[in-house]
Design a protein around this motif. Structure first.
Motif, mmCIF file in Angstrom:
data_model
loop_
_atom_site.group_PDB
_atom_site.id
_atom_site.type_symbol
_atom_site.label_atom_id
_atom_site.label_comp_id
_atom_site.label_asym_id
_atom_site.label_seq_id
_atom_site.Cartn_x
_atom_site.Cartn_y
_atom_site.Cartn_z
ATOM 1 N N TYR A 1 45.019 36.748 31.633
ATOM 2 C CA TYR A 1 44.275 37.753 30.879
ATOM 3 C C TYR A 1 45.256 38.709 30.220
ATOM 4 O O TYR A 1 45.995 39.425 30.900
ATOM 5 C CB TYR A 1 43.319 38.508 31.799
ATOM 6 C CG TYR A 1 42.287 39.329 31.060
ATOM 7 C CD1 TYR A 1 41.377 38.710 30.206
ATOM 8 C CD2 TYR A 1 42.217 40.710 31.212
ATOM 9 C CE1 TYR A 1 40.412 39.447 29.524
ATOM 10 C CE2 TYR A 1 41.257 41.453 30.540
ATOM 11 C CZ TYR A 1 40.358 40.819 29.684
ATOM 12 O OH TYR A 1 39.418 41.548 29.009
ATOM 13 N N ILE B 1 39.442 33.959 34.885
ATOM 14 C CA ILE B 1 40.301 33.654 33.728
ATOM 15 C C ILE B 1 41.726 33.512 34.260
ATOM 16 O O ILE B 1 42.209 34.376 34.993
ATOM 17 C CB ILE B 1 40.219 34.780 32.681
ATOM 18 C CG1 ILE B 1 38.793 34.869 32.111
ATOM 19 C CG2 ILE B 1 41.233 34.553 31.556
ATOM 20 C CD1 ILE B 1 38.543 36.127 31.288
ATOM 21 N N ASP C 1 33.968 32.016 36.376
ATOM 22 C CA ASP C 1 34.174 33.024 37.415
ATOM 23 C C ASP C 1 35.536 33.691 37.322
ATOM 24 O O ASP C 1 35.721 34.794 37.843
ATOM 25 C CB ASP C 1 34.038 32.387 38.806
ATOM 26 C CG ASP C 1 32.647 31.843 39.062
ATOM 27 O OD1 ASP C 1 31.681 32.474 38.576
ATOM 28 O OD2 ASP C 1 32.542 30.794 39.718
ATOM 29 N N HIS D 1 38.869 38.306 39.369
ATOM 30 C CA HIS D 1 38.343 38.030 38.027
ATOM 31 C C HIS D 1 39.376 37.322 37.157
ATOM 32 O O HIS D 1 39.012 36.535 36.277
ATOM 33 C CB HIS D 1 37.911 39.329 37.342
ATOM 34 C CG HIS D 1 36.766 40.022 38.004
ATOM 35 N ND1 HIS D 1 35.742 39.335 38.616
ATOM 36 C CD2 HIS D 1 36.468 41.348 38.132
ATOM 37 C CE1 HIS D 1 34.862 40.203 39.108
ATOM 38 N NE2 HIS D 1 35.289 41.431 38.836
ATOM 39 N N CYS E 1 36.650 42.409 30.268
ATOM 40 C CA CYS E 1 36.855 41.240 31.114
ATOM 41 C C CYS E 1 35.519 40.694 31.623
ATOM 42 O O CYS E 1 35.273 39.479 31.583
ATOM 43 C CB CYS E 1 37.778 41.585 32.283
ATOM 44 S SG CYS E 1 38.130 40.188 33.369
ATOM 45 N N GLU E 2 34.671 41.579 32.065
ATOM 46 C CA GLU E 2 33.365 41.144 32.567
ATOM 47 C C GLU E 2 32.549 40.471 31.459
ATOM 48 O O GLU E 2 31.887 39.457 31.691
ATOM 49 C CB GLU E 2 32.608 42.349 33.143
ATOM 50 C CG GLU E 2 33.237 42.882 34.429
ATOM 51 C CD GLU E 2 32.693 44.244 34.833
ATOM 52 O OE1 GLU E 2 31.932 44.845 34.034
ATOM 53 O OE2 GLU E 2 33.034 44.720 35.945
ATOM 54 N N LEU F 1 34.011 36.926 30.824
ATOM 55 C CA LEU F 1 33.602 35.970 31.855
ATOM 56 C C LEU F 1 32.160 35.513 31.629
ATOM 57 O O LEU F 1 31.845 34.325 31.788
ATOM 58 C CB LEU F 1 33.749 36.596 33.243
ATOM 59 C CG LEU F 1 35.185 36.755 33.753
ATOM 60 C CD1 LEU F 1 35.216 37.644 34.979
ATOM 61 C CD2 LEU F 1 35.806 35.399 34.060
#
Length: 341
Positions: A129, A126, A124, A155, A114-115, A118
């Motif tokens: 997900y 989503i 910043d 996130h 995920c990081e 992004l």
């Protein structure tokens, strides 16, 4: 710039989105030669101009290239669309320098995916997900538990699942609300009708139908000669339905199918999409293309109305009993958790 098309809206978790969604896999890999970066960016912007408000990408697509393209094309218009991406299956570069697809549902892997997404998107948060594939070595409750923490941290806004069964959906939904479930669904792939479509309806989960055109088959635009000439990297080369023997049998369904499209007053692609749109309000077809003309053609399906009689004949013609070959090879079948006939 394309003029917006009147597209009905459907619910996707807390969001309202166009009833037809744009899949961003084709813009960088999967079906042979990819468009240039400039052409891909232009196509994404034109799809948004045309009225698409739901774009779907993944860490896996082009090993991150799709996300970079989506970010470059659309992030300046962030308030105009709902963005979905996926983790739990991504490219991992080994000591030999080769990047390979890896399914990893451990919490730390999903968090890292995920990081990374992004960062590639340049965003910043989503909106939706997905867990791209359930890692069967990790309890679904553990993976979805980590996805819920991604929501808590801001996130991601909502959580989805891809290629899972009704039973797995229910287990996951008990941990954190699932906004959407994504699985292949079309006239020639009817597996969701076994259980998961009904489970989504019961739980209030949107069903996002990928490959609604049967990976091109239902567009009526690829014959045996085109299949034989598929690019070496075309993923359909490993799919049983596209072997020479099976495709020759499947191709025999097309004349009657094309006749039904003419009767409905639409193109074959629009017929396939209109069929899905009429099945249920909780279904969102997700198409992919590298062509603006095909995008506009597909969006036109929202204006097509099919009679009950035509739908019955259509479903009689193309279904799990009349189509030859499985949708995936043995390895891919092991990786998914979907019900099968």
């Amino acid at each position: 710039m394309s003029h917006p098309i009147s597209i009905p809206q459907r619910n996707l978790g807390p969001f309202q989105v166009s009833a037809l969604a744009f899949g961003c896999m084709n813009v960088c890999h999967a079906y042979g030669a990819s468009p240039t970066t400039e052409a891909a960016v232009r196509l994404l912007q034109e799809a948004l101009d045309a009225g698409v408000t739901h774009f779907d990408t993944a860490a896996l697509y082009g090993f991150g290239e799709s996300e970079r393209l989506v970010g470059r094309a659309l992030k300046s218009r962030r308030d105009q669309f709902v963005l979905a991406s996926k983790g739990g299956m991504a490219g991992v570069t080994g000591e030999d320098g080769v990047t390979r697809r890896v399914i990893d549902g451990r919490p730390e892997a999903v968090r890292r995916n995920c990081e990374d997404s992004l960062r590639r998107l340049g965003l910043d948060v989503i909106d939706l997900y997905y867990l791209h594939r359930w890692d069967k070595s990790v309890p679904i409750e553990d993976t979805v538990g980590e996805m819920s923490r991604l929501v808590e941290r801001g996130h991601v806004r909502t959580v989805g699942l891809s290629e899972v069964s009704a039973a797995t959906l229910r287990k996951a939904h008990a941990v954190h609300p699932i906004a959407a479930l994504q699985t292949e669904y079309s006239l020639w792939t009817r597996n969701p009708e076994i259980a998961v479509l009904d489970a989504c309806r019961e739980l209030g989960v949107a069903f996002v139908a990928f490959s609604p055109l049967g990976r091109g088959f239902l567009s009526g635009k690829i014959g045996g000669a085109e299949v034989a000439a598929f690019d070496a990297k075309d993923i359909r080369r490993s799919m049983p339905r596209f072997t020479a023997e099976h495709y020759a049998a499947n191709e025999k369904l097309l004349p009657a199918y094309q006749a039904l499209a003419r009767e409905a007053g639409c193109t074959p692609a629009q017929l396939a999409l209109a069929w899905l749109l009429q099945k249920s309000e909780h279904i969102i077809p997700l198409f992919g293309t590298t062509s603006l003309d095909h995008t506009l053609e597909n969006l036109g399906a929202a204006q097509v109305k099919l009679s009950a009689d035509l739908v019955a004949r259509l479903e009689d013609l193309i279904n799990q009993k009349t189509v030859m070959g499985g949708r995936y090879n043995e390895q891919n079948n092991r990786e998914v958790d979907t019900e099968v006939f």
